[in-house]
Design an enzyme around this catalytic site. Structure first.
Site, PDB file in Angstrom:
ATOM      1  N   LYS A   1     -10.360 -13.916 -13.767  1.00  0.00           N
ATOM      2  CA  LYS A   1     -11.594 -15.015 -13.883  1.00  0.00           C
ATOM      3  C   LYS A   1     -11.153 -16.049 -12.676  1.00  0.00           C
ATOM      4  CE  LYS A   1     -13.984 -14.075 -17.498  1.00  0.00           C
ATOM      5  NZ  LYS A   1     -15.562 -14.031 -17.633  1.00  0.00           N
TER       6      LYS A   1
ATOM      7  N   LYS B   1     -23.715  -6.032 -19.391  1.00  0.00           N
ATOM      8  CA  LYS B   1     -23.205  -6.509 -20.680  1.00  0.00           C
ATOM      9  C   LYS B   1     -24.404  -6.411 -21.797  1.00  0.00           C
ATOM     10  CE  LYS B   1     -20.125 -10.346 -19.380  1.00  0.00           C
ATOM     11  NZ  LYS B   1     -20.346 -10.381 -17.738  1.00  0.00           N
TER      12      LYS B   1
END
EC number: 4.2.1.113
Length: 320
Positions: A133, A235
């Site tokens: 991230k 997702k």
């Protein structure tokens, strides 16, 4: 003869989980279990705070309405993405459409410690892929960490996720600290900038491939083969029904793009289903499912190899 049960649940999270500047203390969701004769199918409905359009309470209302309709013989699906996904998974299990075979490999989430990552990658068969991230700290720091990891592990490929955190200037500051010789080993960087045009320009100027994630859920998004765009990250909890997920995967593959099935921090039950969906729709592509360690428990179906305790259905709150 049709029957159904709905369960509500809440799992404590590790202290450090932050989503869109808000701390996620618990993961809240629902399960639906459908039965028709001897057959059974489960689905998870867990809207992700800060990302899903719908709240947990709205999803619960929509799910209970849909289940009652299904018990009456209706075959449609709800509109809300998380409810449509969970309901369609339960139906896909019930009818045998969702294969049992699963891809339980997961690209490990890396905090920036190369020694820790070397240990985690040691047992990974095939390609060494990890996820980092970026965009949470200074862009320069992110660039230095990424460069360090790529330098320390010569066969490593990194997937990076910026969640649209950077201005074009910040994105360039990041790239400046990544050795141009290593940039080809950045598999992709998800949504580096706040706008798609800025992200496209970043890819052209730096040679770092990008991937679309949030863009897939915007009304004006169309699948196109573009310079510098290598992948789409799907997702399912945020996307909708299993059919919609299949359509997006097919659209990406038709353009030569990599499609990656990715977690929205589902419980172990949802993650095991995503592992099956990944093996079915994106075979050979490592899914992004390394989120179970953020939770303090598993439920109903454990993830293979996880040491977390696993709650049984009797320990959950039943709504129907």
């Amino acid at each position: 003869m049709r029957s159904a049960q709905v369960y509500r649940w809440q799992i404590p999270m590790d202290a450090g989980v932050v989503l869109r500047d808000r701390r996620l203390k618990t993961r809240d969701g629902l399960y639906v279990c459908l039965r028709d004769g001897e057959r059974e199918g489960w689905g998870e409905i867990s809207p992700l705070p800060g990302f899903s359009q719908e709240t947990w309470e709205e999803a619960q209302t929509a799910l209970l309405t849909w289940v009652n309709d299904w018990l009456q013989g209706n075959e449609g699906l709800p509109e809300m993405p998380s409810v449509a996904f969970g309901a369609s998974c339960a139906l896909a299990e019930l009818t045998g459409i969702l294969p049992e075979a699963a891809d339980y490999r997961a690209a490990p989430l890396c905090t920036g410690d190369p020694d820790d990552l070397v240990l985690r990658l040691a047992d990974m068969p095939g390609e060494k892929i990890a996820k980092v991230k970026v965009g949470l700290y200074e862009a320069v720091r992110d660039g230095m960490v990424v460069n360090l990891l790529l330098e320390a592990i010569p066969d490593l490929h990194l997937r990076l996720d910026a969640n649209r955190a950077w201005t074009p200037l910040k994105a360039q500051q990041f790239a400046k600290y990544v050795n141009p010789d290593y940039r080809a080993r950045i598999a992709f960087l998800e949504e580096p900038c706040k706008t798609r045009d800025d992200s496209r320009a970043f890819a052209r100027e730096t040679g770092i491939a990008i991937a679309w994630d949030e863009s897939l859920r915007e009304a004006d998004f169309t699948f196109e083969a573009e310079e510098g765009v290598r992948a789409v990250v799907i997702k399912p909890t945020l996307t909708g029904s299993l059919d919609k997920v299949r359509e997006q995967v097919a659209a990406a593959h038709a353009l030569g793009l990599t499609a990656v099935i990715s977690s929205s921090i589902e419980s172990s039950l949802g993650l095991t289903q995503l592992a099956r969906i990944a093996a079915w729709l994106t075979p050979g592509t490592l899914p992004g499912l390394d989120t179970l360690h953020l939770m303090q428990a598993q439920q109903i179906r454990p993830w293979p190899g996880s040491a977390l305790p696993c709650l049984k259905r009797e320990e959950l709150e039943r709504l129907l």
